[in-house]
Design an enzyme around this catalytic site. Structure first.
Site, PDB file in Angstrom:
ATOM      1  N   ASN A 103       1.048  -0.931  -0.467  1.00 50.67           N
ATOM      2  CA  ASN A 103       0.365  -0.119  -0.195  1.00 50.67           C
ATOM      3  C   ASN A 103       0.466   0.916   0.366  1.00 50.67           C
ATOM      4  O   ASN A 103       0.227   1.819  -1.100  1.00 50.67           O
ATOM      5  CB  ASN A 103      -0.604   0.231   1.397  1.00 50.67           C
ATOM      6  CG  ASN A 103      -2.312  -0.797   1.062  1.00 50.67           C
ATOM      7  OD1 ASN A 103      -2.760  -0.596  -0.212  1.00 50.67           O
ATOM      8  ND2 ASN A 103      -2.958  -0.829   1.798  1.00 50.67           N
ATOM      9  N   ASP A 115      -6.352  -1.651  -3.217  1.00 47.81           N
ATOM     10  CA  ASP A 115      -8.148  -1.710  -3.274  1.00 47.81           C
ATOM     11  C   ASP A 115      -8.092  -3.079  -3.979  1.00 47.81           C
ATOM     12  O   ASP A 115      -8.836  -3.646  -3.955  1.00 47.81           O
ATOM     13  CB  ASP A 115      -9.224  -1.043  -3.222  1.00 47.81           C
ATOM     14  CG  ASP A 115      -8.663   0.009  -2.083  1.00 47.81           C
ATOM     15  OD1 ASP A 115      -9.034  -0.597  -0.862  1.00 47.81           O
ATOM     16  OD2 ASP A 115      -9.635   0.865  -1.994  1.00 47.81           O
ATOM     17  N   GLU A 149      -6.256  -7.113   5.172  1.00 43.51           N
ATOM     18  CA  GLU A 149      -6.031  -7.856   3.972  1.00 43.51           C
ATOM     19  C   GLU A 149      -6.195  -9.392   4.553  1.00 43.51           C
ATOM     20  O   GLU A 149      -5.433 -10.116   3.860  1.00 43.51           O
ATOM     21  CB  GLU A 149      -4.689  -8.074   3.874  1.00 43.51           C
ATOM     22  CG  GLU A 149      -4.153  -7.841   4.827  1.00 43.51           C
ATOM     23  CD  GLU A 149      -3.719  -6.662   6.313  1.00 43.51           C
ATOM     24  OE1 GLU A 149      -2.225  -6.571   6.985  1.00 43.51           O
ATOM     25  OE2 GLU A 149      -4.235  -5.828   6.646  1.00 43.51           O
TER      26      GLU A 149
END
Length: 399
Positions: free
Chosen positions: A266, A275, A299
């Site tokens: 990320n 995403d 996650e």
């Protein structure tokens, strides 16, 4: 679910066919009851912030009002016959448009204009001069003097209704998992049923009532979906998992799954790409047979097996791990084309694209005799920690 949404339509058809003279047909107050049902649908849609249903309500109310003021006279009258021919076609086309086009926010200027059009266009069709202008004919001469006029009121109706029904079914089959499309289809089916029952008592009121009940069922389903299905991955979420754990069988197993180095991923590529990873993982897990997949949070995902055969579970989890590892994820570029046509033309030719592979760690625990689901879930989490400690991108099973 589709059968449940269509249940009010089927029930109405059965009542009209098998018990046409039953006192139930005259026991419901009309026109108040359909408007009450439509008001309830509008209130529920507002509470859920599902504003797109207001357009369907406006169209349904407009058709009901048009039927009340324009189709309560004999079909032998030219303007009534023309309305009978044009009104269902107009409503069908409008409903198809509402089902496929992006709908504006109801509070915006385009939204207000669309709401106005949904309600007042069917009502405007009750104006005989307007109908004559749309047909570009002299109504009395066309409907009374020409023998082919009867064709438009019988076989002509059957032909175009069959075409639109085919389009609807094709749309539903392509987007079959969307309850909203089934709700829209139920409204159209109810309105078309009115023209088959037009000579029955309170036919317009009954079909509008049935359509409103179908919309209520659709909204109730959407409420449950929002509560139990994760919007990003389209997998059941933690609340649904808790319900599954409460009825867990004696021979079962739970696996905890985690995306490796997700925070670093990320930080490097951004949350939009993160995403994208979660959506990909949700899609892969949804296609795996023999297990129930849930998004646990962040996650992390939870896989539930209805058996505790270690060899079969290990083989299945290894297959999941390899599917994820071998899937090349193409990162979306900032300068990607806006149109699908340009994107298809540049596919495979664009420079600057980058493909990455993601990996997952899996830890599974087989249920022991009399073990509580919470304890089993905790052992699965410990097995996941062991997989991460072993270097990630692997499967660990605790028996």
């Amino acid at each position: 679910m589709p059968l449940l949404i269509l249940l009010p339509i089927f029930a109405l058809a059965a009542l009209q066919v098998f018990w046409p003279q039953h006192e139930f047909h005259t026991s419901v107050p009309f026109p108040a009851t359909p408007f009450v049902i439509m008001a309830l649908v509008g209130l529920l849609a507002g509470l859920m912030r599902q504003w797109q249903w207001l357009y369907w309500l406006a169209l349904l109310a407009g058709h009901y009002w048009a039927a009340q003021i324009g189709l309560q006279r004999p079909l032998s009258e030219p303007d009534v016959a023309a309305l009978y021919m044009l009104l269902p076609l107009l409503v069908s086309v409008f409903m198809l448009l509402l089902a496929v086009i992006p709908l504006p926010t109801a509070s915006s200027v385009p939204g207000v204009l669309l709401l106005f059009a949904c309600f007042f266009l069917p009502v405007a069709m009750t104006d005989a001069p307007l109908v004559a202008w749309l047909l570009l004919i002299d109504l009395p001469e066309f409907m009374l003097a020409r023998p082919q006029a009867g064709w438009f009121l019988t076989w002509g109706h059957l032909w175009w209704q069959s075409v639109i029904l085919f389009i609807w079914l094709a749309l539903v089959s392509v987007r079959r998992y969307r309850a909203t499309v089934w709700g829209c289809f139920a409204v159209w089916l109810a309105v078309m049923l009115f023209y088959a029952l037009i000579d029955r008592v309170n036919a317009s009121g009954w079909v509008t009532l049935a359509a409103g009940l179908s919309l209520l069922l659709t909204l109730a389903y959407e409420m449950l979906r929002l509560a139990y299905v994760d919007e990003l991955t389209q997998l059941p979420q933690r609340r649904a998992l808790e319900g599954h754990l409460s009825r867990l069988g004696r021979r079962s197993a739970i696996c905890m799954l985690d995306v490796d180095h997700f925070k670093q991923f990320n930080d490097t590529w951004g949350h939009e790409v993160g995403d994208q990873v979660l959506r990909l993982l949700g899609s892969i897990l949804a296609d795996v047979k023999g297990l129930s997949a849930y998004r646990y949070g962040g996650e992390e995902f939870t896989l539930v097996f209805s058996h505790n055969r270690a060899d079969a579970i290990a083989e299945k989890l290894e297959d999941v791990r390899q599917r994820v590892e071998n899937y090349p994820l193409t990162l979306r570029r900032d300068d990607r084309p806006d149109s699908k046509k340009d994107g298809k033309a540049q596919r495979g030719k664009a420079s600057g694209t980058q493909k990455v592979n993601i990996t997952i760690s899996l830890g599974c625990a087989l249920r022991q005799p009399k073990e509580e689901p919470e304890a089993l879930l905790k052992r699965a989490d410990e097995a996941l920690y062991s997989a991460k400690k072993a270097g990630r991108n692997c499967v660990k099973i605790a028996k």
